[in-house]
Design a protein around this motif. Structure first.
Motif, PDB file in Angstrom:
ATOM      1  N   SER A 199      10.403  -4.424  -6.464  1.00 31.91           N
ATOM      2  CA  SER A 199      11.610  -3.940  -5.799  1.00 31.91           C
ATOM      3  C   SER A 199      12.828  -4.474  -6.547  1.00 31.91           C
ATOM      4  O   SER A 199      12.691  -5.166  -7.546  1.00 31.91           O
ATOM      5  CB  SER A 199      11.644  -4.425  -4.338  1.00 31.91           C
ATOM      6  OG  SER A 199      11.559  -5.833  -4.282  1.00 31.91           O
ATOM      7  N   GLY A 206      13.827  -1.562  -1.544  1.00 29.42           N
ATOM      8  CA  GLY A 206      12.625  -2.383  -1.688  1.00 29.42           C
ATOM      9  C   GLY A 206      12.733  -3.748  -1.048  1.00 29.42           C
ATOM     10  O   GLY A 206      11.764  -4.260  -0.485  1.00 29.42           O
ATOM     11  N   ILE A 210      12.134  -3.027   2.520  1.00 32.88           N
ATOM     12  CA  ILE A 210      10.799  -2.498   2.789  1.00 32.88           C
ATOM     13  C   ILE A 210       9.756  -3.612   2.782  1.00 32.88           C
ATOM     14  O   ILE A 210       8.969  -3.749   3.733  1.00 32.88           O
ATOM     15  CB  ILE A 210      10.406  -1.414   1.756  1.00 32.88           C
ATOM     16  CG1 ILE A 210      11.317  -0.194   1.888  1.00 32.88           C
ATOM     17  CG2 ILE A 210       8.946  -0.993   1.960  1.00 32.88           C
ATOM     18  CD1 ILE A 210      11.116   0.830   0.793  1.00 32.88           C
ATOM     19  N   ILE A 211       9.741  -4.435   1.726  1.00 26.59           N
ATOM     20  CA  ILE A 211       8.697  -5.444   1.599  1.00 26.59           C
ATOM     21  C   ILE A 211       8.745  -6.477   2.728  1.00 26.59           C
ATOM     22  O   ILE A 211       7.721  -6.719   3.377  1.00 26.59           O
ATOM     23  CB  ILE A 211       8.761  -6.121   0.216  1.00 26.59           C
ATOM     24  CG1 ILE A 211       8.371  -5.104  -0.866  1.00 26.59           C
ATOM     25  CG2 ILE A 211       7.820  -7.333   0.156  1.00 26.59           C
ATOM     26  CD1 ILE A 211       8.499  -5.627  -2.279  1.00 26.59           C
ATOM     27  N   SER A 248       5.429  -0.348  -1.237  1.00 23.96           N
ATOM     28  CA  SER A 248       6.878  -0.265  -1.399  1.00 23.96           C
ATOM     29  C   SER A 248       7.254   0.563  -2.617  1.00 23.96           C
ATOM     30  O   SER A 248       8.167   1.397  -2.560  1.00 23.96           O
ATOM     31  CB  SER A 248       7.480  -1.669  -1.510  1.00 23.96           C
ATOM     32  OG  SER A 248       8.853  -1.606  -1.840  1.00 23.96           O
TER      33      SER A 248
END
Length: 267
Positions: free
Chosen positions: A21, A166, A169-170, A188
């Motif tokens: 990310s 990212g 998301i992670i 991701s």
């Protein structure tokens, strides 16, 4: 500045290869400040460059089967809907100059960069406060209901700033959904690839695209992601995450300072 920009794009690819990310956090400021690109156009370029780079980065995780297609779809579908609505309808509705009171006028371009700076500070907080645990896939299955809501939020951020999301998301997959970290990274990358490319496609008819620039920037980013993917097992993820967290905080503060405190673009 061109050389600095190319180095920045290369570093972006390395970061995606190492962390899975962070591409847009570097790409958007590079496009705006190094290449002198208008922020709205830069968000479009950022989407496709990060999307292509993330797609290449996802290949190694797909080969190792370190991804979850169910999570990717649950996250990506609502995210794509929000991205499309944001890019196609919300952003065109935002006036070129926004008047806040009698003394503050902010342009649409400045607003995008301000929001991006705030997003970077939020990404720092998200990363620095997240703890990585070795969850099992059965833990993830118990928390799938949260994923569409998270996808919608990230889609909104992506639609406005061109950021793949990212770094949101992670942590959200690992903390809220108890997803194993390696699965979260691979998933991701898939989500970022889909979101970024769809976001770019929604802009393609309304903005002039210099395909030579897109291809050349993408080549450097792909070289970077290849390098990052080869060396990601040599660097402690915890140390790398901590260093990069502070790096994006400094960049976020710098962007906010430039756009607000200096009053270079706000009248």
């Amino acid at each position: 500045m061109e050389i600095i920009g190319i180095v920045g794009i290369l570093i972006m690819g390395v970061v995606i290869g190492l962390l899975g990310s962070g591409g847009s956090i570097i790409t958007l400021p590079v496009l705006v400040y190094a290449f002198g690109m208008p922020p709205l156009l830069a968000t479009t370029y950022s989407l496709i460059i990060v999307g292509v780079t993330s797609s290449f980065g996802a290949i190694s995780y797909i080969i190792k089967k370190e991804y979850d297609i169910k999570i990717a779809l649950l996250f990506a579908i609502p995210s794509l809907v929000i991205i499309f609505l944001t890019r196609s309808y919300l952003m065109p509705m935002v006036p070129e100059t926004i008047n806040w009171g009698t003394h503050v006028n902010i342009s649409k371009s400045n607003l995008i960069m301000l929001l991006f700076g705030i997003f970077m500070v939020a990404a720092f907080y998200s990363m620095i406060t997240s703890n990585v645990h070795n969850y099992k896939q059965t833990d993830t299955d118990k928390h799938l209901g949260f994923i569409p809501f998270e996808g919608g939020l990230v889609g909104f951020i992506t639609g406005i700033t061109g950021a793949g999301g990212g770094f949101l998301i992670i942590p959200s997959l690992v903390i809220a959904n108890k997803t194993p970290i390696k699965t979260a990274v691979g998933t991701s990358l898939l989500i970022i690839s889909i979101n970024s490319i769809i976001g770019f496609v929604s802009d393609i008819n309304s903005i002039h695209i210099d395909w030579i620039k897109i291809i050349s920037y993408s080549i450097f980013s792909i070289i970077g992601v290849t390098i990052g993917s080869r060396f990601n097992h040599l660097i402690s993820p915890v140390k790398l995450k901590s260093l990069f967290s502070w790096f994006i905080l400094l960049m976020g503060i710098a962007i906010i300072y430039k756009e607000v405190i200096t009053h270079q673009s706000i009248h």
